[in-house]
Design a protein around this motif. Structure first.
Motif, PDB file in Angstrom:
ATOM      1  N   SER A   1      13.890  -3.236 -23.457  1.00 39.40           N
ATOM      2  CA  SER A   1      13.381  -3.180 -22.086  1.00 39.40           C
ATOM      3  C   SER A   1      14.413  -2.637 -21.110  1.00 39.40           C
ATOM      4  CB  SER A   1      12.963  -4.582 -21.639  1.00 39.40           C
ATOM      5  OG  SER A   1      14.105  -5.380 -21.399  1.00 39.40           O
ATOM      6  N   LEU A   2      13.911  -2.247 -19.935  1.00 37.22           N
ATOM      7  CA  LEU A   2      14.796  -1.878 -18.831  1.00 37.22           C
ATOM      8  C   LEU A   2      15.145  -3.103 -17.995  1.00 37.22           C
ATOM      9  CD1 LEU A   2      13.216   1.473 -17.573  1.00 37.22           C
ATOM     10  CD2 LEU A   2      15.190   1.136 -19.061  1.00 37.22           C
ATOM     11  N   GLY A   3      14.328  -4.137 -18.134  1.00 39.59           N
ATOM     12  CA  GLY A   3      14.587  -5.356 -17.391  1.00 39.59           C
ATOM     13  C   GLY A   3      13.528  -6.398 -17.668  1.00 39.59           C
TER      14      GLY A   3
ATOM     15  N   ASP B 197      17.708  -6.543 -13.864  1.00 41.25           N
ATOM     16  CA  ASP B 197      17.607  -5.088 -14.007  1.00 41.25           C
ATOM     17  C   ASP B 197      18.789  -4.697 -14.886  1.00 41.25           C
ATOM     18  OD1 ASP B 197      17.738  -2.325 -13.789  1.00 41.25           O
ATOM     19  OD2 ASP B 197      17.436  -2.306 -11.621  1.00 41.25           O
ATOM     20  N   LYS B 198      18.499  -4.322 -16.130  1.00 35.62           N
ATOM     21  CA  LYS B 198      19.575  -4.096 -17.095  1.00 35.62           C
ATOM     22  C   LYS B 198      20.458  -2.917 -16.731  1.00 35.62           C
ATOM     23  CE  LYS B 198      18.368  -4.756 -21.453  1.00 35.62           C
ATOM     24  NZ  LYS B 198      17.531  -4.774 -22.669  1.00 35.62           N
ATOM     25  N   SER B 199      19.986  -2.002 -15.871  1.00 32.72           N
ATOM     26  CA  SER B 199      20.828  -0.869 -15.474  1.00 32.72           C
ATOM     27  C   SER B 199      21.978  -1.326 -14.582  1.00 32.72           C
ATOM     28  CB  SER B 199      20.000   0.201 -14.774  1.00 32.72           C
ATOM     29  OG  SER B 199      19.509  -0.271 -13.533  1.00 32.72           O
ATOM     30  N   SER B 200      21.755  -2.362 -13.781  1.00 31.61           N
ATOM     31  CA  SER B 200      22.821  -2.870 -12.917  1.00 31.61           C
ATOM     32  C   SER B 200      23.390  -4.183 -13.434  1.00 31.61           C
ATOM     33  CB  SER B 200      22.299  -3.080 -11.496  1.00 31.61           C
ATOM     34  OG  SER B 200      21.359  -4.140 -11.470  1.00 31.61           O
ATOM     35  N   ASP B 201      22.652  -4.858 -14.296  1.00 29.72           N
ATOM     36  CA  ASP B 201      23.025  -6.157 -14.867  1.00 29.72           C
ATOM     37  C   ASP B 201      23.300  -7.195 -13.781  1.00 29.72           C
ATOM     38  OD1 ASP B 201      23.199  -7.695 -17.182  1.00 29.72           O
ATOM     39  OD2 ASP B 201      25.396  -7.571 -17.178  1.00 29.72           O
ATOM     40  N   GLN B 202      22.714  -6.987 -12.602  1.00 32.26           N
ATOM     41  CA  GLN B 202      22.862  -7.932 -11.505  1.00 32.26           C
ATOM     42  C   GLN B 202      21.554  -8.692 -11.327  1.00 32.26           C
ATOM     43  OE1 GLN B 202      25.690  -8.582  -9.644  1.00 32.26           O
ATOM     44  NE2 GLN B 202      26.609  -7.300 -11.227  1.00 32.26           N
TER      45      GLN B 202
ATOM     46  N   LYS C 235       9.388  -1.925 -19.369  1.00 39.62           N
ATOM     47  CA  LYS C 235      10.084  -0.693 -19.727  1.00 39.62           C
ATOM     48  C   LYS C 235       9.920   0.339 -18.616  1.00 39.62           C
ATOM     49  CE  LYS C 235       9.576  -1.493 -24.639  1.00 39.62           C
ATOM     50  NZ  LYS C 235       9.025  -1.053 -25.908  1.00 39.62           N
TER      51      LYS C 235
ATOM     52  N   GLN D  10      10.909   1.486 -14.784  1.00 43.19           N
ATOM     53  CA  GLN D  10      11.797   1.321 -13.627  1.00 43.19           C
ATOM     54  C   GLN D  10      10.976   1.140 -12.353  1.00 43.19           C
ATOM     55  OE1 GLN D  10      15.202   0.974 -13.918  1.00 43.19           O
ATOM     56  NE2 GLN D  10      15.061   0.338 -11.774  1.00 43.19           N
TER      57      GLN D  10
ATOM     58  N   ASP E 222      11.656  -1.722  -9.598  1.00 37.81           N
ATOM     59  CA  ASP E 222      11.868  -1.387  -8.190  1.00 37.81           C
ATOM     60  C   ASP E 222      10.849  -2.081  -7.296  1.00 37.81           C
ATOM     61  OD1 ASP E 222      13.955   0.217  -9.027  1.00 37.81           O
ATOM     62  OD2 ASP E 222      12.809   2.088  -8.860  1.00 37.81           O
TER      63      ASP E 222
END
Length: 143
Positions: free
Chosen positions: A58-60, A85-90, A117, A119, A123
């Protein structure tokens, strides 16, 4: 729903919106949400190991602790959760609202896990505008 019930629900939202938390209270709440999310995911993976692969791909994901009260015709509830959100991991901590129209009666407490999956979905959740509509449910007893 009579006028008194409507007024009580309205006051709950007004009073809830006026409360503020100290930094320590906010940190404790966030730690509790992180722990809830980890425990929920672990239990779900234990029940269905394929969820781990879904999370990995997943993306998140979003995990929330929900409460819902349903009386004939209407229901309202909400909860709190954490979006990763795995892209920022925040982590992003969110409050969730829910309003139902339809038959039913009762009180439920449950947890949700949304794996995405997309974005666009991440968002949308982060901006506070994500909506999921239409569905049916049935429940009896407790789990």
């Amino acid at each position: 729903m009579n006028k008194l019930q409507f007024a009580v629900i309205g006051m709950m939202f007004v009073l809830g919106g006026c409360s503020t938390m100290t930094t320590e209270e906010q940190d404790a709440k966030r730690k509790a949400l992180d722990s809830m999310a980890e425990e929920t995911i672990a239990r779900l993976i234990e029940q269905d190991p394929a969820i781990q692969q879904e999370l990995d791909e997943s993306l998140g994901y979003f995990v929330a602790d929900m409460k819902l009260t349903k009386v004939p015709i209407v229901g309202a509830g909400g909860g709190e959760g954490v979006l990763i959100d795995k892209s920022s991991d925040q982590p992003v901590y969110l409050t969730v609202g829910r309003f139902d129209v339809g038959g039913g009666w009762g009180v439920r407490v449950f947890k949700i896990l949304l794996i995405t999956k997309s974005q666009e979905v991440i968002d949308s959740i982060e901006s506070g505008t994500w909506e999921f509509q239409a569905g049916s449910e049935a429940a009896a007893g407790s789990a």
